[in-house]
Design a protein around this motif. Structure first.
Motif, PDB file in Angstrom:
ATOM      1  N   ALA A  26       0.752  -1.155  -0.013  1.00 24.61           N
ATOM      2  CA  ALA A  26       0.010   0.019   0.019  1.00 24.61           C
ATOM      3  C   ALA A  26       0.818   1.195   0.022  1.00 24.61           C
ATOM      4  O   ALA A  26       0.842   2.289  -0.720  1.00 24.61           O
ATOM      5  N   GLY A  27       2.128   1.083   0.664  1.00 22.60           N
ATOM      6  CA  GLY A  27       2.839   2.275   0.816  1.00 22.60           C
ATOM      7  C   GLY A  27       3.641   2.586  -0.568  1.00 22.60           C
ATOM      8  O   GLY A  27       3.743   3.729  -1.065  1.00 22.60           O
ATOM      9  N   LEU A 154      -6.833  -1.580   8.716  1.00 20.23           N
ATOM     10  CA  LEU A 154      -6.033  -0.705   8.245  1.00 20.23           C
ATOM     11  C   LEU A 154      -6.502  -0.355   6.718  1.00 20.23           C
ATOM     12  O   LEU A 154      -6.644   0.802   6.063  1.00 20.23           O
ATOM     13  N   ALA A 155      -6.916  -1.400   5.927  1.00 23.53           N
ATOM     14  CA  ALA A 155      -7.346  -1.293   4.644  1.00 23.53           C
ATOM     15  C   ALA A 155      -8.584  -0.355   4.746  1.00 23.53           C
ATOM     16  O   ALA A 155      -8.951   0.612   3.761  1.00 23.53           O
ATOM     17  N   ALA A 156      -9.485  -0.756   5.646  1.00 20.00           N
ATOM     18  CA  ALA A 156     -10.881   0.158   5.820  1.00 20.00           C
ATOM     19  C   ALA A 156     -10.501   1.510   6.118  1.00 20.00           C
ATOM     20  O   ALA A 156     -11.116   2.595   5.431  1.00 20.00           O
ATOM     21  N   PHE A 157      -9.500   1.832   6.855  1.00 18.95           N
ATOM     22  CA  PHE A 157      -9.131   3.084   7.211  1.00 18.95           C
ATOM     23  C   PHE A 157      -8.348   3.902   6.240  1.00 18.95           C
ATOM     24  O   PHE A 157      -8.907   5.159   6.204  1.00 18.95           O
ATOM     25  N   GLY A 158      -7.638   3.271   5.479  1.00 20.22           N
ATOM     26  CA  GLY A 158      -7.078   3.986   4.159  1.00 20.22           C
ATOM     27  C   GLY A 158      -7.923   4.567   3.198  1.00 20.22           C
ATOM     28  O   GLY A 158      -7.959   5.388   2.565  1.00 20.22           O
ATOM     29  N   THR A 159      -8.927   3.306   3.050  1.00 20.85           N
ATOM     30  CA  THR A 159     -10.083   3.626   2.204  1.00 20.85           C
ATOM     31  C   THR A 159     -10.800   5.060   2.542  1.00 20.85           C
ATOM     32  O   THR A 159     -11.226   5.955   1.990  1.00 20.85           O
ATOM     33  N   TRP A 160     -11.147   5.025   4.047  1.00 19.43           N
ATOM     34  CA  TRP A 160     -11.951   6.019   4.359  1.00 19.43           C
ATOM     35  C   TRP A 160     -11.040   7.517   4.204  1.00 19.43           C
ATOM     36  O   TRP A 160     -11.790   8.455   4.007  1.00 19.43           O
ATOM     37  N   VAL A 161     -10.001   7.386   4.665  1.00 21.70           N
ATOM     38  CA  VAL A 161      -9.019   8.791   4.501  1.00 21.70           C
ATOM     39  C   VAL A 161      -8.948   9.139   2.928  1.00 21.70           C
ATOM     40  O   VAL A 161      -9.057  10.611   2.825  1.00 21.70           O
ATOM     41  N   LEU A 162      -8.804   8.272   2.128  1.00 23.94           N
ATOM     42  CA  LEU A 162      -8.907   8.711   0.578  1.00 23.94           C
ATOM     43  C   LEU A 162      -9.976   9.080   0.198  1.00 23.94           C
ATOM     44  O   LEU A 162     -10.053   9.991  -1.011  1.00 23.94           O
ATOM     45  N   THR A 163     -11.301   8.822   0.565  1.00 26.47           N
ATOM     46  CA  THR A 163     -12.630   9.149   0.235  1.00 26.47           C
ATOM     47  C   THR A 163     -13.239  10.066   0.828  1.00 26.47           C
ATOM     48  O   THR A 163     -14.164  10.588   0.336  1.00 26.47           O
ATOM     49  N   ARG A 164     -12.927  10.117   2.022  1.00 25.51           N
ATOM     50  CA  ARG A 164     -13.914  10.997   2.800  1.00 25.51           C
ATOM     51  C   ARG A 164     -13.222  12.093   3.598  1.00 25.51           C
ATOM     52  O   ARG A 164     -13.802  12.831   4.229  1.00 25.51           O
ATOM     53  N   THR A 165     -12.142  12.437   3.325  1.00 28.63           N
ATOM     54  CA  THR A 165     -11.326  13.396   4.077  1.00 28.63           C
ATOM     55  C   THR A 165     -10.907  14.362   3.253  1.00 28.63           C
ATOM     56  O   THR A 165     -10.288  14.094   1.818  1.00 28.63           O
ATOM     57  N   ARG A 166     -10.378  15.822   3.532  1.00 33.51           N
ATOM     58  CA  ARG A 166      -9.786  16.880   2.875  1.00 33.51           C
ATOM     59  C   ARG A 166      -8.399  16.251   2.438  1.00 33.51           C
ATOM     60  O   ARG A 166      -8.026  16.574   1.253  1.00 33.51           O
ATOM     61  N   MET A 167      -7.700  15.541   3.456  1.00 31.77           N
ATOM     62  CA  MET A 167      -6.292  15.075   3.111  1.00 31.77           C
ATOM     63  C   MET A 167      -6.309  14.302   1.882  1.00 31.77           C
ATOM     64  O   MET A 167      -5.645  14.198   0.950  1.00 31.77           O
ATOM     65  N   GLY A 168      -7.302  13.272   1.807  1.00 30.51           N
ATOM     66  CA  GLY A 168      -7.580  12.201   0.805  1.00 30.51           C
ATOM     67  C   GLY A 168      -7.683  12.991  -0.425  1.00 30.51           C
ATOM     68  O   GLY A 168      -7.329  12.571  -1.790  1.00 30.51           O
ATOM     69  N   ALA A 169      -8.591  13.955  -0.387  1.00 29.60           N
ATOM     70  CA  ALA A 169      -8.811  14.813  -1.696  1.00 29.60           C
ATOM     71  C   ALA A 169      -7.671  15.568  -2.317  1.00 29.60           C
ATOM     72  O   ALA A 169      -7.548  15.522  -3.409  1.00 29.60           O
ATOM     73  N   ALA A 170      -6.959  15.929  -1.269  1.00 30.94           N
ATOM     74  CA  ALA A 170      -5.744  16.564  -1.922  1.00 30.94           C
ATOM     75  C   ALA A 170      -4.574  15.756  -2.407  1.00 30.94           C
ATOM     76  O   ALA A 170      -4.102  15.861  -3.487  1.00 30.94           O
ATOM     77  N   VAL A 171      -4.674  14.430  -1.767  1.00 31.12           N
ATOM     78  CA  VAL A 171      -3.730  13.242  -2.341  1.00 31.12           C
ATOM     79  C   VAL A 171      -4.206  12.926  -3.779  1.00 31.12           C
ATOM     80  O   VAL A 171      -3.479  12.858  -4.633  1.00 31.12           O
ATOM     81  N   ARG A 172      -5.670  12.960  -4.128  1.00 29.01           N
ATOM     82  CA  ARG A 172      -6.102  12.306  -5.388  1.00 29.01           C
ATOM     83  C   ARG A 172      -5.996  13.515  -6.149  1.00 29.01           C
ATOM     84  O   ARG A 172      -5.648  13.185  -7.369  1.00 29.01           O
TER      85      ARG A 172
END
Length: 714
Positions: A26-27, A154-172
């Motif tokens: 994942a990293g 961890l997989a579920a948390f990573g998915t939530w971060v990437l799809t539901r947070t501002r940080m994830g939006a910035a990464v995408r």
């Protein structure tokens, strides 16, 4: 039911092992897919966490927590440092990144051994987890079940971060449109650093938590890196859940597969990796340029005016090479760049540099005048002649051990020249050229063992075997471009390594081959045992092989090959069979690598899997970068520098060979972006094009930054 009982524990072990790979992969996927960094030091980040966690573990919950915090933080800092290290390479493509990060991995691995020792460290887990629980009637380690649960969370948390947070939006957004991200007021560089730091933290956390499963020790980082690359290739870069299931599949192959089909298990992973990459390249749009980020600058547009001027000065009816260049869509080939006027090979026979006839002959010019090399031709040949004189004089200057190293350098040099043909001329960067190298090496060893000890016979048959091998795997390579080529050739190289380790009747397995009869230079001669004899034989073969290579690269065939790299779309549009050209180049480069493998066996008089492994492939690619990606002579010099560093300089500092080689990798990437040929500011000794010309993985400073390799989303 008995079958289920027999394989239940391996199956659950496969899930645990696969989920450990998922955390690491994942990293790696985050770094490559979002930050666009091909990080070959990712396994070292895992090792940092594993060593730190093992050192701080004391069998208590506090020790586990402290080790997790310290290992994650250390790898996170290393990931952030990696961002700073790769920032100057943003416009140079993934080849430079791969070499840099591989060098950093060598340095990091040596430092870890110096800090924690060369032995595998024991890991003590809390007593509550250091026990077994009942699982469907079988006892199973509690720690592994706990790790499975943590990895799923961890997989579920990573998915939530990437799809539901501002940080994830910035990464995408950083992956999809960095300019738009900058327009919103966010700094793409900061996001880039944060992504690599997060990737390092994931690897470090996986190292701490996975240390009881894959303990810290020599070889851990390489094993983890290779398996993680397989996971990323199989799962892709666009979904964490795809990576999750790919990791579980890899884990099952490594555990349950070994239990069910032990003979096939070593081949399954890299065979699947190669198959997925080949299928993706087959079903993708046909590539129109060699390189991972788009077409290289068209040399036709750049040199059209220059060529037109030359043609206007050419006497009517004079034979030349312009027709071949025009047919290939290129104005000049690597073998003629930097030359001008009468100094081009047969290009302006009977004219001087200004295009005028020599004095005293009027308009009638004897044909033999045009065959004489001009001043520039002699200047181009000077490095070749100087190098040849130096190589001939080495037996009189060096001791026996140093002479044997020089012979090994010649063998590695031929491998590097074959990589030059593919990377610099054909635009196919490769990490798997050790595969035909191994075919040639083992062919020679088995021929000698069977009584075929005449050197020329060994050379021809080894080259033929390597050429056949390259013809078989070539169709899987020539359609792909850029990083995909690197991964396909890496898979081919690893598959060949698996065959070498398993086919003990031919290769000797891990023990290698030794004790076969010495090679005879010619029919009727005696076996060569003295280092000077072996070196002179290797030098003679290398001179012939390099001379033939240079003649081919300077011929119209070489110009057509250059056209496929620099203006592939134009070549296809004009009806040229680009695929056929690339396949022929792949076969010829494989034959040359087979000659190098044959020489290596003759000089060393033994052969082991380490002589044809991934590290040798990386060394060959580094030799090409040291010399300049289109410099045949530079590749030979680079190979000599690598062998001298690895075996001679490191002898004065025992145990630090990887550190010295790592420094060489890093220094080459930063100090010699265009290799030794670039220092001349012109052509490469008559065999390469202008040092300023683009190479497949490198773009000029004015080119736009590369698009990210993909994006990470659920």
């Amino acid at each position: 039911m008995d079958l289920l009982d027999a394989h239940l524990i391996p199956a659950v072990d496969g899930v645990a092992f696969g989920l450990l790979l998922f955390v690491v992969a994942a990293g790696l996927s985050l770094a490559f897919g979002t930050a666009g960094v091909l990080n070959l030091s990712h396994g070292t980040l895992y090792a940092i966490g594993a060593y730190t966690g093992a050192e701080l573990s004391d069998g208590t919950w506090g020790g586990l927590a402290l080790g997790l915090a310290a290992g994650t933080a250390a790898a996170c800092v290393a990931g952030a440092g990696l961002s700073a290290a790769t920032a100057p390479l943003a416009r140079r493509g993934h080849l430079a990144q791969a070499l840099l990060t591989f060098g950093l991995a060598l340095i990091g691995g040596d430092l870890l051994i110096q800090l924690f020792g060369a032995d595998e460290l024991p890991v003590r887990v809390p007593e509550a987890l250091d026990s077994s629980v009942m699982l469907l009637g079988h006892r199973y380690p509690a720690y592994r079940l706990c790790f499975i649960v943590m990895a799923v969370l961890l997989a579920a948390f990573g998915t939530w971060v990437l799809t539901r947070t501002r940080m994830g939006a910035a990464v995408r957004a950083a992956a999809d449109d960095p300019q738009m991200l900058a327009a919103t007021g966010r700094n793409p560089r900061a996001v880039h650093t944060g992504v690599l730091a997060a990737a390092g933290a994931l690897a470090g956390a996986a190292g701490v938590l996975g240390a009881p499963i894959i303990g810290p020790g020599p070889g851990t980082s390489e094993n983890v890196l290779m398996l993680s690359l397989v996971v990323v290739v199989l799962g892709g870069l666009r979904s964490l859940w795809a990576t999750f299931f790919a990791a579980v599949a890899v884990g099952e192959v490594q555990t349950l597969g070994v239990s069910l089909v032990p003979d096939l298990a070593p081949y399954l992973l890299f065979a699947a990796m190669a198959a997925v990459l080949v299928l993706r390249s087959r079903f993708a749009e046909p590539a129109t340029a060699h390189g991972p980020e788009g077409p290289a600058p068209d040399p036709v547009a750049r040199l059209r005016g220059h060529l037109a001027g030359r043609l206007r000065r050419r006497p009517r009816g004079t034979p030349g090479t312009a027709e071949a260049a025009e047919a290939s869509g290129t104005a000049e080939a690597p073998g003629t760049a930097g030359a001008s006027g009468a100094d081009r090979a047969a290009g302006t026979a009977g004219t001087d540099r200004a295009g005028a006839a020599p004095r005293g002959y009027g308009n009638r010019v004897p044909k033999w005048i045009g065959r004489l090399p001009g001043g520039t031709a002699w200047r181009q040949a000077a490095p070749l002649l100087v190098l040849l004189v130096v190589l001939i004089s080495l037996p009189a200057l060096l001791d026996a051990y140093s002479i044997s190293l020089a012979g090994s350098a010649l063998a590695l040099g031929l491998l590097a020249v074959s990589v030059t043909i593919l990377t610099g001329y054909a635009g196919l960067p490769t990490l798997g050229q050790t595969a035909p190298f191994a075919v040639g090496a083992y062919a020679t060893a088995n021929l000698a063992d069977a009584g075929w000890t005449v050197g020329p016979v060994q050379i021809v048959l080894s080259a033929l075997a390597a050429a056949v091998f390259s013809a078989v795997v070539g169709p899987a390579v020539i359609r792909a471009r850029g990083t995909t080529v690197l991964m396909i050739t890496l898979a081919i190289g690893e598959l060949t390594g698996a065959v070498v380790n398993q086919l003990k009747s031919v290769t000797g397995g891990a023990d290698g081959l030794v004790g076969f009869p010495a090679t005879r230079a010619l029919w009727g001669g005696e076996g060569m045992l003295e280092e000077s004899e072996l070196y002179n034989y290797a030098l003679a073969v290398a001179v012939v092989a390099v001379s033939v290579t240079l003649l081919v690269l300077r011929s119209p065939a070489g110009k057509l090959l250059t056209g496929t790299r620099g203006a592939e779309a134009r070549m296809r549009a004009s009806g040229h069979p680009v695929g056929r050209y690339l396949l022929v180049a792949h076969i010829c480069a494989g034959a040359l690598a087979g000659v190098g493998g044959s020489l290596m066996v003759t000089v060393q008089q033994y052969l082991s899997p380490a002589d044809v492994g991934f590290e040798i492939a990386a060394f060959a690619l580094l030799a090409v970068v040291i010399g300049g990606t289109t410099s045949v002579i530079g590749a030979l010099l680079g190979a000599g520098l690598i062998v001298a560093t690895r075996d001679w300089v490191a002898g004065s500092w025992p145990g630090h060979g990887p550190l010295l080689l790592g420094v060489l990798f890093v220094a080459t990437v930063y100090v010699l972006p265009r290799g030794l040929a670039g220092l001349r500011g012109g052509s490469d000794g008559g065999n390469g094009r202008s040092s300023g010309a683009p190479v497949p993985e490198d773009r000029p400073p004015s080119a736009p930054a590369p698009n990210p390799a993909g994006k990470v989303s659920p």
